[in-house]
Scaffold this active site. Sequence first.
Site, PDB file in Angstrom:
ATOM      1  CD  GLU A   1      -0.505  -0.082   8.757  1.00 54.81           C
ATOM      2  OE1 GLU A   1       0.625   0.754   6.672  1.00 54.81           O
ATOM      3  OE2 GLU A   1      -1.161   1.351   9.475  1.00 54.81           O
TER       4      GLU A   1
ATOM      5  CG  PHE B   1     -14.574   0.881   5.538  1.00 55.83           C
ATOM      6  CD1 PHE B   1     -14.154   0.616   4.247  1.00 55.83           C
ATOM      7  CD2 PHE B   1     -14.064   1.619   6.436  1.00 55.83           C
ATOM      8  CE1 PHE B   1     -12.569   2.381   4.050  1.00 55.83           C
ATOM      9  CE2 PHE B   1     -13.234   2.753   6.411  1.00 55.83           C
ATOM     10  CZ  PHE B   1     -12.477   2.630   5.229  1.00 55.83           C
ATOM     11  CD  GLN B   2     -10.364   1.066   6.574  1.00 55.06           C
ATOM     12  OE1 GLN B   2      -9.849   1.282   7.979  1.00 55.06           O
ATOM     13  NE2 GLN B   2      -9.212   1.672   5.918  1.00 55.06           N
TER      14      GLN B   2
ATOM     15  CE  LYS C   1     -14.277   2.169  17.292  1.00 58.20           C
ATOM     16  NZ  LYS C   1     -14.290   2.658  15.902  1.00 58.20           N
TER      17      LYS C   1
ATOM     18  CG  MET D   1      22.523  -9.748  -4.851  1.00 48.94           C
ATOM     19  SD  MET D   1      23.802 -10.395  -5.013  1.00 48.94           S
ATOM     20  CE  MET D   1      24.766  -9.970  -3.933  1.00 48.94           C
TER      21      MET D   1
HETATM   22  C1  LIG Z   1      11.383  -6.971  -1.250  1.00 45.96           C
HETATM   23  C2  LIG Z   1      12.068  -7.112  -1.840  1.00 45.96           C
HETATM   24  N1  LIG Z   1      11.667  -6.945  -2.952  1.00 45.96           N
HETATM   25  C3  LIG Z   1      12.865  -7.709  -4.224  1.00 45.96           C
HETATM   26  C4  LIG Z   1      14.211  -8.028  -4.059  1.00 45.96           C
HETATM   27  C5  LIG Z   1      15.213  -8.928  -4.996  1.00 45.96           C
HETATM   28  N2  LIG Z   1      16.104  -8.103  -4.909  1.00 45.96           N
HETATM   29  C6  LIG Z   1      16.974  -8.729  -4.104  1.00 45.96           C
HETATM   30  S1  LIG Z   1      18.851  -7.819  -3.911  1.00 45.96           S
HETATM   31  C7  LIG Z   1      18.221  -6.739  -4.982  1.00 45.96           C
HETATM   32  C8  LIG Z   1      18.826  -5.678  -5.349  1.00 45.96           C
HETATM   33  C9  LIG Z   1      19.366  -4.769  -4.277  1.00 45.96           C
HETATM   34  O1  LIG Z   1      19.639  -3.531  -4.623  1.00 45.96           O
HETATM   35  P1  LIG Z   1      20.275  -1.872  -3.487  1.00 45.96           P
HETATM   36  O2  LIG Z   1      18.499  -2.283  -2.508  1.00 45.96           O
HETATM   37  O3  LIG Z   1      20.633  -1.441  -4.027  1.00 45.96           O
HETATM   38  O4  LIG Z   1      21.071  -3.133  -3.054  1.00 45.96           O
HETATM   39  P2  LIG Z   1      22.582  -3.304  -3.603  1.00 45.96           P
HETATM   40  O5  LIG Z   1      22.575  -4.890  -3.537  1.00 45.96           O
HETATM   41  O6  LIG Z   1      22.377  -2.277  -4.847  1.00 45.96           O
HETATM   42  O7  LIG Z   1      24.027  -3.799  -2.316  1.00 45.96           O
HETATM   43  C10 LIG Z   1      16.561  -7.536  -5.424  1.00 45.96           C
HETATM   44  C11 LIG Z   1      15.897  -6.156  -6.171  1.00 45.96           C
HETATM   45  C12 LIG Z   1      13.985  -8.210  -2.582  1.00 45.96           C
HETATM   46  N3  LIG Z   1      14.682  -9.106  -1.610  1.00 45.96           N
HETATM   47  N4  LIG Z   1      13.278  -7.588  -1.952  1.00 45.96           N
END
Ligand SMILES: Cc1ncc(C[n+]2csc(CCOP(=O)(O)OP(=O)(O)O)c2C)c(N)n1
Length: 571
Positions: free
Chosen positions: A50, A112-113, A162, A471
Amino acid sequence: MKLTGAQVVCESLIREDVDVVFGLLGGAILPLYQTLPQYPQLKHILVRHEQAAAHAADGYARVTDKVGVCIATSGPGATNLVTGLANALMDSVPMVAITGQVPRKAIGKDAFQETDVQGVTLPVTKHNYLVMDPSELARTIKEAFHIAKTGRPGPVLVDIPKDVQQEIVDYNPEDVAIDLPGYKPHLTGHPSQIRAAAKLIAEAKKPIILAGHGVIISSAYAELRELAEKAQIPVITTLLGISSFPEDHVLSVGMPGMHGMAYANIAIDRADLLIAIGMRFDDRVTGRISDFAPRAKVIHIDIDPAEIDKNVKTTVPMVGDVKNVLTQLNRQVTSKTHVEWVREIEQAKKEHPSHLIPENNKLLPQYVVRQLWEATKGNSIIVTGVGQHQMWAAQHFFYTKPGSFVTSGGLGTMGFEVPAALGAKVGRPHDTVWSICGDGGFQMTLQELATIREHNIDVKFAIFNNGFHGMVRQWQEFFYKKDYVETRFFNPDFVKLAEAYDMKGFRVTERSKVRETIEKAMAHKGPVIVDFAVESEENVYPMIPAGTSVKEMLEAPMPGRELVDHKDAST
Ligand SMILES: Cc1ncc(C[n+]2csc(CCOP(=O)(O)OP(=O)(O)O)c2C)c(N)n1
């Protein structure tokens, strides 16, 4: 006429001009699903999770002038929408989510749910409803769409038990009227504020425009351009404002903020007037507020009065729809030039060439972005996840077409890149859609490859495979002495993965193969995954560490400019 509640929902959706909905079913929403085949005008796209329904509706809404619609069942179905709702709220995206709820008499019994979806989603929606009386369904759906798309857009959730979907009610579309006495978005600027703003613009020596998402939402491209050209004001576009002003225009100064172009941040620092248009002074734009635009008076145009003075003190606020306010303002702004100021920014561009890509043989992610731009001639919708690849996509592709950059700005939701690209392609089937993905984010929602294959949605995925949560790794390198705790991870074979989903897959390991592979991917009819084995420890520059200012900006090391003194100033 007499209809079931579920039929009323479908009739109402059609009257709101809905032609596609993204969703996943379950017991509490089954009456609505069993009714869908009676309405072939409503195309349903079955997602595999979802969260993806919400992001697909979000991506769809961002590239069309329509409201995105997603559907889920009660309990876990509805709670799986929460990230997508929060994402849409932060980025002001018009969306309606419909959720099934347990039957009325079971509410409050831990059935439920059963989840209190209205309670759970209250802080992540613009508004939400629990419809306990079937006779209120038609009005509620009408109100939901009205609220979602007017004023500052946002997601609205309608939770329907529902038995409310099953009950027979009278439905007369002509009698359905919205009843929202307390909701009256203010659409035009106050004449005295318009005069005050025009006066500030006439007096300014170093004005700069900060254009945000509001320009795109309001389709105020021509009005923005008219203001910029008439008074010769350089234009900076925020991450979500990208594509609101053509980046090949002489007055374009690119993106500001943490990973913005150095010259954009320098221009803000030196400006004597900021004209902020449909943007909200996010901390990723301002850095340390006390040092942000220290010399500037501020004109702030926004449809949401709550944004005025929230982060940055405003000299002249103008609350209203961006298109209206700019039209009013343009009538009063007199023609001007700022030759010295434009030259000063040009000089800053030469001294701080943030858009340059190092010339070497490495497979640099920036280079891949630039090649995507060249190969598509800029004619592509670019969708991204969150992280380094997102910033490179913002920096190194030059956006000239309105609404061509789709990204999760406010919430920064990894995993957005797959379902949002799906939704964008459904919304604009004749446009090329490239999704620039992190290898981390891609794996958060890759189950949607099945949805994409099933409907043959022609999205091209460019995975920037650096083997890291890039990042975060960059922050660890800069601020934690390269202590790479839990940022490195194993990746599957993305080409085999593509094959498993009956898609085309390519792997690129050399710079020399980038362009030809992009062209092969585009020549292929149908979805493609390209796995780019990019440099694993490349960094995004410039960087203004969180909570600091342009004075602390780190720029790419080059001869004569070594990187020194990384401080953890992050908040
Ligand atoms: C759902 C979620 N979890 C954690 C983060 C924290 N976060 C920001 S950037 C990042 C790394 C992203 O890695 P990737 O998708 O491989 O992209 P890259 O930075 O390597 O281009 C994380 C873990 C986030 N922004 N969103």
